[in-house]
Design an enzyme around this catalytic site. Sequence first.
Site, PDB file in Angstrom:
ATOM      1  N   ASP A 171     147.942 -15.927 -56.072  1.00 35.81           N
ATOM      2  CA  ASP A 171     148.837 -15.542 -57.785  1.00 35.81           C
ATOM      3  C   ASP A 171     147.719 -14.729 -58.682  1.00 35.81           C
ATOM      4  O   ASP A 171     146.175 -14.545 -58.569  1.00 35.81           O
ATOM      5  CB  ASP A 171     148.128 -17.130 -58.597  1.00 35.81           C
ATOM      6  CG  ASP A 171     146.636 -18.147 -57.848  1.00 35.81           C
ATOM      7  OD1 ASP A 171     146.443 -17.844 -59.726  1.00 35.81           O
ATOM      8  OD2 ASP A 171     146.830 -18.249 -57.263  1.00 35.81           O
ATOM      9  N   SER A 172     148.475 -13.535 -59.725  1.00 34.96           N
ATOM     10  CA  SER A 172     147.293 -13.760 -60.574  1.00 34.96           C
ATOM     11  C   SER A 172     146.872 -12.162 -60.394  1.00 34.96           C
ATOM     12  O   SER A 172     147.248 -12.283 -59.363  1.00 34.96           O
ATOM     13  CB  SER A 172     146.426 -14.453 -62.055  1.00 34.96           C
ATOM     14  OG  SER A 172     146.083 -13.886 -63.095  1.00 34.96           O
ATOM     15  N   ALA A 173     145.322 -12.350 -60.532  1.00 39.94           N
ATOM     16  CA  ALA A 173     144.116 -11.616 -59.848  1.00 39.94           C
ATOM     17  C   ALA A 173     144.587 -11.356 -57.959  1.00 39.94           C
ATOM     18  O   ALA A 173     144.046 -10.416 -57.501  1.00 39.94           O
ATOM     19  CB  ALA A 173     143.044 -11.885 -59.979  1.00 39.94           C
TER      20      ALA A 173
END
Length: 317
Positions: free
Chosen positions: A164-166
Amino acid sequence: MSDELAHDFSPMIKVYKDGRIDRPWGTTTVPASIDPQTGVQSKDVVISTAPPVSVRLYIPKSTTTESAESTRKLPLLVYFHGGGFCIGSAFSRIYHNYCNSLVSEANVVAVSVDYRLVPEHPLPAAYEDSWAALKWVESHFAGTGPEEWLNRHADLNRVFFSGDSAGANIAHHMGLRVGSEKLVGFKLNGIVLGHPYFWGEEPIGGEVALGENHREHLAALWRFAYPLTSGSDDPLFNPGKDPKLGELGCEKVLVCVAEKDALKDRGWYYSEVLKKSGWNGVVEVLETKEEQHVFHLINPSCDNAVTMLKKIVSFMN
């Protein structure tokens, strides 16, 4: 002690000019265990001390029952946590709970990677640690690796990456590296990108309406994580600028975006540039209405999070 700030990315991280680092969120960890809700078992393994890289392994309840089911090898998920490259841990409650749910629902084995964080360890440290974890996973291909859980339960011909995300950014780049370096020890079937942290110099779609400060914040966090970057069009940050994009080493990708997430249009854009890159796989996008960035981790029992989990499970199965 000086309270003068060198960097302020609240609420994630503050770095003071005297070198102190304050991470008010995402630092508490929970031990590996047998999860009472799902019966999923976990344990921690140190795979490298220099640099320090650890993973948390998960096996579903089906592997521990006395049945034919318990001897069947299961798909393997490698998960990369988010947190802007600067906070978070494979051992935090939020990721521990999420991996328990995912492993239970999908009936897979999981390896959750704990990589070094910035600013103590600037990028590309997180990428290198994640690759080291994948090389360690690959060492189990013949069933003779150092970790018995993987030897016994993981089918390395059915590997998935997610984050998720980074962590989604990392998952994408690990998929690219598998494609270009051809890891012989396993077959990457698919990648799930949850609200991926990608960006670019030129605003696209709804990014124009975000306002200069918001856009600059997202770009500044990247420069903080990777001081030697060329900027927001660095291929590590803007896949649309990556000449190697077509080498992605899997046959299918699921991109999850949230309607109210500032990064939403980057997820859609990623799917478009991937289709045009010469990559011969299939990419689909799941957009969740009315939700914010990583809502599924913050409120995992809400209807939209349950729907998203089911989608990811069906993608892996």
